[in-house]
Design an enzyme around this catalytic site. Structure first.
Site, mmCIF file in Angstrom:
data_model
loop_
_atom_site.group_PDB
_atom_site.id
_atom_site.type_symbol
_atom_site.label_atom_id
_atom_site.label_comp_id
_atom_site.label_asym_id
_atom_site.label_seq_id
_atom_site.Cartn_x
_atom_site.Cartn_y
_atom_site.Cartn_z
ATOM 1 C CG ASP A 125 18.097 -10.776 7.858
ATOM 2 O OD1 ASP A 125 17.112 -10.229 8.395
ATOM 3 O OD2 ASP A 125 18.203 -10.950 6.631
ATOM 4 C CG ASP A 337 13.794 -8.037 9.150
ATOM 5 O OD1 ASP A 337 14.705 -8.825 9.483
ATOM 6 O OD2 ASP A 337 13.823 -7.347 8.113
#
Length: 536
Positions: A125, A337
């Site tokens: 992440d 992201d």
């Protein structure tokens, strides 16, 4: 009086020499010889005998390239003299794994933590900073692989600091404890609670510990060097929200620019440069590499600060194109992201882009109940090849072409349904998710505050020993000279040696240098002798 004459004579000769040197424009050349050229081979034989020639690699053979690469690596180690420039990846390999809907469309990698080491399958992440794993669980997701209907050779794990000899609690007064205001005593364990979204209340809560992360360094293809690095991780005792629906049941590795993230801690320890790369391929796989700055020829764009600080990987999109049509609307900010499976655009941008896409696509639009996306089409196999490309344009003419902005779903009667995998968002910025990164080596350069990208097949670095270097056909150079349209500046050590030339007039003039030098030396000796006699 005689000394005065000598001094005058010396000055006159010096002036003549200066005028002479200016008139002939002396140049000096040195012949460059490649270390494995035929000429270097001849020199080696003349000095060491014929036996040394037998050890010479055949040009453009596998051994030839192997020796060149080995010398390059040795030179880099000598030149850099620091561990900071090594490339690292998790000890179990750099491969990133993808399990589709079973684990919420995220990419994962195996990491080992603690002593003795325990393995965790963590989600990658880039949109958050904290590394956390399920730990001394009060409320954690199920850890059985069969529960998620995924094929693994082991179940997921739970961490316990008390079972690791290298773990220690991070105290509330530690500089990396952001939640210290909630502590009663500054020496208490630092608590944390991290909220990933407000809609589903996806959270992780517990306390922070310091322990060892097991890593491997990229070396030659004989052996990997293993090492351990101290990192801060969350002992996640309570999870909530989508963590119970298959998203990251075994933890999350935050890769953001914050001080507590794994890349930042490795860089602070002097193990790597503060950067890393992620790569996702079309076969639902990929890899992660710490300390990777990418290719010199990669495209890039700067990160943008938010209220003066770089809290996440925001970039500025200047414009965007669908097919050959570049839309006029002003740009937007986007968060890059890897923890987001799909890509989201601000509503106005989304509406304009999907409208243009719908005009250009050569297929029948369909709708179906409970669809994830609004723009889906029924197409034959031929029509699938005519899907218009989407391109994001960044400052300095840097272009990001989305390799495949759609998802295809086999339908019926020879037709395939495909959907434009974009979603609108009411926020002021967009999100570039994993689906737009496929086919790229995405470089997050925290040190230089920029995002880089280049096309890549995402080969797992831990399998680099399987790379085969085949010689070029007919012993031709594998790197032909560039055309006029290409750049001609870059050069490599394997470029053929060059000799700096000189004209015949320069050569004849240069031959007069030696007599002048002899004259100068004689006059200087005479001057020294004269000065010595005058002092007596």
């Amino acid at each position: 009086m005689e000394c005065d004459r000598v001094v005058v004579l010396v000055v006159v000769v010096v002036l003549l020499c200066c005028q002479f040197e200016a008139s002939i424009g002396l140049t000096f050349s040195s012949k460059l010889i490649h270390r494995f050229s035929d000429e270097a081979k001849s020199i080696s034989i003349s000095r060491k005998g014929n036996a040394s020639g037998d050890l010479w690699p055949k040009r453009y053979s596998f051994e030839y390239f192997q020796l060149l690469l080995g010398n390059d690596l040795k030179r880099q180690r000598m030149k850099l003299g620091s561990q900071k420039n090594q490339l690292l990846f998790p000890s179990q390999g750099s491969q990133a794994l993808f399990f589709g809907n079973e684990l919420d469309w995220l990419h994962y990698t195996w990491i080992d933590i603690g002593t003795p080491n325990v393995s965790f399958l963590v989600a990658l992440d880039a949109g958050s900073d904290l590394l956390w794993v399920p730990c001394d669980c009060i409320q954690c997701a199920p850890l059985s692989a069969s529960y998620y209907n995924i094929s693994l050779d082991r179940d997921l794990s739970e961490y316990s600091p008390s079972l690791s000899s290298t773990s220690r609690h991070l105290s509330c007064d530690h500089q990396l404890c952001e939640w210290g205001s909630n502590c009663k005593n500054p020496k208490d364990p630092c608590p944390y609670i991290f909220n990933y979204d407000d809609f589903e209340n996806t959270t992780s809560a517990g306390f922070l510990v310091e322990d060892k992360l097991h890593l491997a360094s990229v070396g030659d293809h004989t052996a990997r060097k293993m090492l351990q690095a101290s990192v801060v991780l969350g002992c996640g005792r309570k999870q909530g929200g989508s963590f119970f629906d298959g998203a990251a049941p075994d933890g999350v590795m935050g890769l953001g620019p914050g001080d507590i993230s794994v890349p930042s801690l490795l860089a602070k320890a002097g193990l790597i440069q503060n950067c890393f790369s992620l790569c996702f391929d079309e076969n639902d796989s990929g890899r992660i590499l710490f300390g990777d700055r990418g290719h010199a020829s990669q495209q890039s764009t700067p990160f943008l600060p938010i209220q003066g600080t770089y809290v996440a990987y925001f970039v500025g999109v200047e414009s965007y194109c669908v097919g050959n049509s570049c839309l006029k609307r002003s740009g937007f900010k986007a968060l890059v992201d890897s923890g987001s499976s799909f890509t989201y655009l601000p509503s106005e941008v989304y509406n304009e882009l999907v409208s243009e896409f719908d005009k250009q696509v050569n297929a029948k639009r369909i709708s179906f109940q409970d669809g994830l996306w609004d723009y889906c089409y029924n197409a034959s196999s031929q029509e699938l090849h005519d899907i218009p490309a989407i391109q994001l344009k960044f400052p300095r003419n840097q272009n990001f072409v989305v390799h495949n902005p759609t998802y295809s779903i086999p339908h019926h009667q020879g037709f395939t349904m495909f959907c434009l995998s974009l979603q609108p968002t009411d926020g002021s910025y967009g999100i570039i998710g994993q689906n737009f990164m496929i086919g790229y080596r995405m470089v997050f350069d925290i040190e230089n505050l920029k995002l880089g990208w280049s096309n890549s097949s995402c080969q797992d670095t831990s399998d680099s020993a399987d790379v085969h270097l085949a010689p070029p056909p007919d012993n031709k150079s594998p790197n032909p000279l560039p055309t006029n349209e290409q750049q001609s500046i870059p050069r490599t050590p394997s470029v053929a040696p060059a000799v700096a030339g000189r004209t015949s007039s320069e050569s004849s003039a240069a031959s007069l240098v030696i007599p002048f030098l002899h004259l100068m030396i004689s006059l200087l000796l005479l001057l020294v002798k004269c000065m010595f006699i005058s002092t007596l």
